[in-house]
Scaffold this motif. Structure first.
Motif, mmCIF file in Angstrom:
data_model
loop_
_atom_site.group_PDB
_atom_site.id
_atom_site.type_symbol
_atom_site.label_atom_id
_atom_site.label_comp_id
_atom_site.label_asym_id
_atom_site.label_seq_id
_atom_site.Cartn_x
_atom_site.Cartn_y
_atom_site.Cartn_z
ATOM 1 N N PHE A 1 5.400 -20.706 -7.914
ATOM 2 C CA PHE A 1 6.705 -20.060 -7.787
ATOM 3 C C PHE A 1 6.731 -18.733 -8.549
ATOM 4 C CE2 PHE A 1 11.285 -19.559 -8.787
ATOM 5 C CZ PHE A 1 11.759 -19.530 -7.491
ATOM 6 N N LEU A 2 6.044 -18.687 -9.676
ATOM 7 C CA LEU A 2 5.926 -17.434 -10.414
ATOM 8 C C LEU A 2 5.212 -16.373 -9.581
ATOM 9 C CD1 LEU A 2 6.345 -15.921 -13.097
ATOM 10 C CD2 LEU A 2 4.126 -16.811 -13.839
ATOM 11 N N PHE A 3 4.222 -16.804 -8.816
ATOM 12 C CA PHE A 3 3.519 -15.880 -7.915
ATOM 13 C C PHE A 3 4.470 -15.339 -6.846
ATOM 14 C CE2 PHE A 3 1.021 -15.144 -4.033
ATOM 15 C CZ PHE A 3 0.112 -14.204 -4.498
ATOM 16 N N VAL A 4 5.344 -16.207 -6.332
ATOM 17 C CA VAL A 4 6.340 -15.764 -5.345
ATOM 18 C C VAL A 4 7.264 -14.713 -5.951
ATOM 19 C CG1 VAL A 4 8.324 -16.497 -3.959
ATOM 20 C CG2 VAL A 4 6.272 -17.909 -4.036
ATOM 21 N N ILE A 5 7.726 -14.960 -7.171
ATOM 22 C CA ILE A 5 8.590 -13.992 -7.850
ATOM 23 C C ILE A 5 7.853 -12.673 -8.064
ATOM 24 C CG2 ILE A 5 9.940 -13.531 -9.927
ATOM 25 C CD1 ILE A 5 11.081 -15.720 -8.156
ATOM 26 N N ALA A 6 6.566 -12.762 -8.430
ATOM 27 C CA ALA A 6 5.784 -11.548 -8.674
ATOM 28 C C ALA A 6 5.647 -10.718 -7.406
ATOM 29 C CB ALA A 6 4.399 -11.915 -9.216
ATOM 30 N N MET A 7 5.577 -11.357 -6.250
ATOM 31 C CA MET A 7 5.454 -10.631 -4.992
ATOM 32 C C MET A 7 6.701 -9.801 -4.677
ATOM 33 S SD MET A 7 2.451 -11.040 -3.755
ATOM 34 C CE MET A 7 2.009 -10.869 -5.498
ATOM 35 N N MET A 8 7.841 -10.186 -5.260
ATOM 36 C CA MET A 8 9.067 -9.411 -5.053
ATOM 37 C C MET A 8 9.030 -8.079 -5.801
ATOM 38 S SD MET A 8 11.795 -12.544 -5.436
ATOM 39 C CE MET A 8 13.190 -11.429 -5.471
ATOM 40 N N ILE A 9 8.142 -7.983 -6.793
ATOM 41 C CA ILE A 9 8.077 -6.783 -7.628
ATOM 42 C C ILE A 9 7.183 -5.718 -7.006
ATOM 43 C CG2 ILE A 9 7.558 -5.959 -9.965
ATOM 44 C CD1 ILE A 9 7.947 -8.803 -10.945
ATOM 45 N N VAL A 10 6.261 -6.124 -6.131
ATOM 46 C CA VAL A 10 5.316 -5.178 -5.537
ATOM 47 C C VAL A 10 6.073 -4.182 -4.659
ATOM 48 C CG1 VAL A 10 3.315 -4.918 -4.033
ATOM 49 C CG2 VAL A 10 3.481 -6.890 -5.574
ATOM 50 N N PRO A 11 5.966 -2.883 -4.911
ATOM 51 C CA PRO A 11 6.660 -1.883 -4.080
ATOM 52 C C PRO A 11 6.147 -1.903 -2.645
ATOM 53 C CG PRO A 11 5.920 -0.906 -6.148
ATOM 54 C CD PRO A 11 5.269 -2.254 -6.050
ATOM 55 N N LEU A 12 7.047 -1.882 -1.718
ATOM 56 C CA LEU A 12 6.682 -1.897 -0.303
ATOM 57 C C LEU A 12 5.793 -0.715 0.044
ATOM 58 C CD1 LEU A 12 9.098 -2.540 2.638
ATOM 59 C CD2 LEU A 12 7.777 -0.453 2.614
ATOM 60 N N GLN A 13 6.109 0.462 -0.487
ATOM 61 C CA GLN A 13 5.378 1.670 -0.119
ATOM 62 C C GLN A 13 3.903 1.594 -0.524
ATOM 63 O OE1 GLN A 13 8.191 1.516 -1.762
ATOM 64 N NE2 GLN A 13 9.738 2.561 -0.526
ATOM 65 N N MET A 14 3.607 0.880 -1.615
ATOM 66 C CA MET A 14 2.230 0.789 -2.091
ATOM 67 C C MET A 14 1.368 -0.121 -1.226
ATOM 68 S SD MET A 14 2.641 0.620 -6.231
ATOM 69 C CE MET A 14 0.866 0.373 -6.399
ATOM 70 N N SER A 15 1.988 -1.005 -0.484
ATOM 71 C CA SER A 15 1.227 -1.994 0.288
ATOM 72 C C SER A 15 1.068 -1.615 1.754
ATOM 73 C CB SER A 15 1.910 -3.360 0.188
ATOM 74 O OG SER A 15 3.242 -3.282 0.644
ATOM 75 N N LEU A 16 1.677 -0.526 2.198
ATOM 76 C CA LEU A 16 1.626 -0.185 3.620
ATOM 77 C C LEU A 16 0.214 0.170 4.080
ATOM 78 C CD1 LEU A 16 4.909 1.890 4.106
ATOM 79 C CD2 LEU A 16 4.446 -0.444 4.822
ATOM 80 N N ILE A 17 -0.434 1.100 3.363
ATOM 81 C CA ILE A 17 -1.770 1.530 3.768
ATOM 82 C C ILE A 17 -2.784 0.385 3.683
ATOM 83 C CG2 ILE A 17 -3.639 3.157 3.316
ATOM 84 C CD1 ILE A 17 -1.051 4.321 4.543
#
Length: 298
Positions: free
Chosen positions: A115-131
């Motif tokens: 569940f902590l991993f799920v919460i951490a995924m909310m912090i990742v900026p969308l723009q950084m993961s597009l490419i």
């Protein structure tokens, strides 16, 4: 506490709330007025100057909306938007509902860490993961010489946008639905266990029906987010006119030769907002109940 003593019943509180509401409405009011103004008037003077000088009535026109509504392939763009938004809303909700039930009612090793991993995924900026996502979809992934993800070659298709929005929306959906299910009456879930109901039966017969408000809340949020999205659709669908969603189409129509077509941009934005407004006001009561449901324990 008596209702007469509540903070929102006090005159000063009402004045503050009205002030905040008017402050939020002021730019939208100007935005709507600008959508009806003639192109030369928009370029020449601000809308508030026209309003106070009394010239606004002479500047109003419907030509902006006519130009947008009768633009080529606009109906296709609306269809494309729904082709993107409906699966991008249903898929993350379906997956998140199962995950939320597991986090709420099933004990397993590593539950808190997961569940902590799920919460951490909310912090990742969308723009950084597009490419990285585009590269992953085109080239796949190889780990220690083993092909973990094959070359899918799905960029430029609706499937790629569905995957992207599912990945971006899934952590928040899991978090919200888990909190909502944690607020369900424990006695009902425990009674089902005593009666010998399996987790799957408990999920479908109890947890899912009782979580409709929470599901509707996230569905509203996800629908509005995906429908109004411009960046993700452009990155994964490209510039092919056949794949354009409404936000991309309106942006292309309103750029003009030198980016000066503000009169069309406002009109196009108003037209594109009709669907989100209908969805929001139709599901408003579920949206509010879903947001506060997780904070009230049953």
């Amino acid at each position: 506490m008596n209702y007469s003593q509540k903070w929102y019943d006090k005159p000063i509180s009402k004045i503050i709330l009205i002030t905040i509401s008017l402050t939020w409405m002021f730019p939208y009011f100007g935005f709507l007025l600008s959508s009806f103004r003639e192109p030369d008037a928009v370029k020449r003077v601000a809308w508030w100057n026209s309003l106070f000088s009394g010239e606004l009535m002479n500047e109003l026109t419907m030509s902006n909306y006519s130009e947008i509504l009768f633009a080529e392939n606009l109906s296709r763009s609306f269809f494309n938007s729904f082709a993107v938004v409906i699966p991008s809303t249903i898929i993350p909700i379906t997956i998140a509902a199962f995950a939320a039930y597991a986090f709420a009612f099933i004990d397993f090793k590593g539950k808190e860490l997961a569940f902590l991993f799920v919460i951490a995924m909310m912090i990742v900026p969308l723009q950084m993961s597009l490419i990285p996502l585009v590269s992953l979809m085109n080239r796949g992934a190889i780990l220690f010489g083993i092909t973990v993800i094959p070359e899918l070659k799905i960029t430029g298709t609706f499937v790629s946008v569905w995957f992207a929005h599912t990945g971006f929306g899934l952590p928040l959906a899991t978090f919200l639905l888990r909190d909502f299910m944690m607020g369900l009456p424990k006695s009902v879930i425990e009674s089902a266990k005593i009666d010998g109901a399996s987790h799957l039966t408990t999920f479908y017969r109890l947890a899912l029906p009782l979580s409709i408000a929470g599901i509707a809340a996230f569905a509203t949020f996800q629908f509005l987010w995906v429908y109004n999205d411009f960046l993700v659709a452009n990155v994964f669908l490209g510039i092919n006119p056949r794949n354009q969603v409404i936000t991309s189409h309106v942006a292309q129509l309103t750029v003009g030769n030198y980016g000066e077509a503000w009169h069309l941009r406002t009109a196009g934005a108003v037209i594109s907002m009709i669907v989100p407004l209908i969805v929001f006001f139709s599901l408003q009561r579920f949206f509010i109940r879903g947001l506060i449901g997780g904070a009230v324990k049953g």
